[in-house]
Design an enzyme around this catalytic site. Sequence first.
Site, PDB file in Angstrom:
ATOM      1  N   GLU A 252       0.798  -1.235   0.000  1.00  0.00           N
ATOM      2  CA  GLU A 252       0.000   0.000   0.000  1.00  0.00           C
ATOM      3  C   GLU A 252       0.829   1.283   0.000  1.00  0.00           C
ATOM      4  O   GLU A 252       0.349   2.326   0.455  1.00  0.00           O
ATOM      5  CB  GLU A 252      -0.974   0.013   1.194  1.00  0.00           C
ATOM      6  CG  GLU A 252      -1.881  -1.191   1.251  1.00  0.00           C
ATOM      7  CD  GLU A 252      -2.930  -1.079   2.343  1.00  0.00           C
ATOM      8  OE1 GLU A 252      -3.575  -0.021   2.414  1.00  0.00           O
ATOM      9  OE2 GLU A 252      -3.088  -2.037   3.101  1.00  0.00           O
TER      10      GLU A 252
ATOM     11  N   HIS B  52     -11.135   4.970  18.855  1.00  0.00           N
ATOM     12  CA  HIS B  52     -12.219   4.067  19.249  1.00  0.00           C
ATOM     13  C   HIS B  52     -11.830   3.263  20.489  1.00  0.00           C
ATOM     14  O   HIS B  52     -10.679   2.923  20.688  1.00  0.00           O
ATOM     15  CB  HIS B  52     -12.529   3.057  18.127  1.00  0.00           C
ATOM     16  CG  HIS B  52     -13.407   3.617  17.060  1.00  0.00           C
ATOM     17  ND1 HIS B  52     -13.411   3.107  15.775  1.00  0.00           N
ATOM     18  CD2 HIS B  52     -14.312   4.616  17.064  1.00  0.00           C
ATOM     19  CE1 HIS B  52     -14.294   3.781  15.047  1.00  0.00           C
ATOM     20  NE2 HIS B  52     -14.844   4.695  15.810  1.00  0.00           N
TER      21      HIS B  52
ATOM     22  N   PRO C  13     -11.334  -0.796  20.055  1.00  0.00           N
ATOM     23  CA  PRO C  13     -11.003  -0.687  18.637  1.00  0.00           C
ATOM     24  C   PRO C  13     -11.180  -2.023  17.931  1.00  0.00           C
ATOM     25  O   PRO C  13     -11.288  -3.066  18.571  1.00  0.00           O
ATOM     26  CB  PRO C  13      -9.523  -0.273  18.671  1.00  0.00           C
ATOM     27  CG  PRO C  13      -9.003  -0.915  19.919  1.00  0.00           C
ATOM     28  CD  PRO C  13     -10.138  -0.859  20.915  1.00  0.00           C
TER      29      PRO C  13
ATOM     30  N   LEU D 167      -2.352   1.131  18.168  1.00  0.00           N
ATOM     31  CA  LEU D 167      -2.914   2.475  18.281  1.00  0.00           C
ATOM     32  C   LEU D 167      -3.057   3.141  16.921  1.00  0.00           C
ATOM     33  O   LEU D 167      -2.115   3.185  16.129  1.00  0.00           O
ATOM     34  CB  LEU D 167      -2.035   3.342  19.178  1.00  0.00           C
ATOM     35  CG  LEU D 167      -2.656   4.708  19.534  1.00  0.00           C
ATOM     36  CD1 LEU D 167      -3.828   4.520  20.496  1.00  0.00           C
ATOM     37  CD2 LEU D 167      -1.623   5.645  20.125  1.00  0.00           C
ATOM     38  N   HIS D 168      -4.247   3.638  16.649  1.00  0.00           N
ATOM     39  CA  HIS D 168      -4.528   4.348  15.416  1.00  0.00           C
ATOM     40  C   HIS D 168      -5.560   5.427  15.687  1.00  0.00           C
ATOM     41  O   HIS D 168      -6.354   5.327  16.619  1.00  0.00           O
ATOM     42  CB  HIS D 168      -5.016   3.400  14.316  1.00  0.00           C
ATOM     43  CG  HIS D 168      -6.210   2.582  14.706  1.00  0.00           C
ATOM     44  ND1 HIS D 168      -6.149   1.500  15.555  1.00  0.00           N
ATOM     45  CD2 HIS D 168      -7.516   2.704  14.356  1.00  0.00           C
ATOM     46  CE1 HIS D 168      -7.355   0.988  15.721  1.00  0.00           C
ATOM     47  NE2 HIS D 168      -8.209   1.701  15.009  1.00  0.00           N
TER      48      HIS D 168
END
Length: 388
Positions: A221, A305, A308, A313-314
Amino acid sequence: MLEGVIEGKKQEEVSTKIDNKSNDDESSQGQQQPAETVVAVAAAAPTSASQSDSGRPSVDNGEGTKACQFQLSQFELVRILSNNSTHKSVALLGHFGDLSREQQAIVTLEKTAFTEGQLQTTTTTGESERNSFFTSKSQLRTEFINDVYGNFQCLTDPEINQLKVTIIYPASEKHIVKFAAQQKFLLEETAADYQTVTLPHLEQEQLSLEWLYNVLEHRKEQDRIVFEDPADDGTGFILLPDLKWDGKTLEQLYLLALVHPRGIKSLRDLTAAHLPLLRNVRDRGTEAIRERYGIGADRLRVYLHYQPTFYHLHVHFTFLQHDPPGIQCEKSHLLGTVISNLELLPDYYQRATLSCVLKETDKLYGKLKAAKEKESAEEPESKRVKLE
């Protein structure tokens, strides 16, 4: 006009993702899954075909978008998993008869949002006519007219009446549970609950994060990366489009920031030591979006969130005028508020009671519910409130 902001800009590629990557719209924990193919495409006629890296034919729609070629005409419906009238989407379970009758597939169909470019009235010049709802290709069928009011059905140009299609193939039982309509429950997870129930559950049931490491290490990506801060001081991150966004329709802008540091699972792990990382994600992430898409920080919703979907962690960045799944108060925590809480109390999220919404088939829901029932049963009678 938002549509004007992206005029002349390179269109984002909607990519095929390998391994068990899923949309981050609902809480999802479970056994590690085998590799699958997740494809998000617009339902439009392809103009050319080529061979993908996996050996399966791929489609090029003329705008640089490539995806595995699934023939929707070969899809055989088994049952409807869910039908969301609010988001105008449906999730279907079935098989692709030309691929395998043993392998299950999930196909989600979602009606796309209106864009300002489609709504602008233009005139026909020569033989060229801009795609719009207001052209000779849009036909009205009258349902009724009463005085100044009229209701009609409109048949529009197929080019501006596309569906966003997501295909998960082969789909596991875990995916079927995730997309099936079922009861949800709101639970209050205390700090003790996290240590004794949730954390052990995550250590046993965590999904593979290989797809995420592929992104962070530039193995997959790379062309979808919107911005990257490669800092090696613990504040670096990558910003790229979420699977739920087509990368083009700014009214539905949705990006994810994946932090470089590993081992930070969720809100529960955050302390004051992570403030430089969180501030950097907030400041450089919003600035990158402003420079690329022309949307300022005051028009963005930036949040995390809990629980999540995946435990690395995002941070979510969405356009404030867009209401994607998962922005409800019981699910999302604004990044600004998270930073403020850690500034006030360095170990806030190790102490706090956090709400979480879980499906009835989620193993974590069963474990938390059982723990709370046991705790209630063991509570001394003197502490129980008597109701007359």
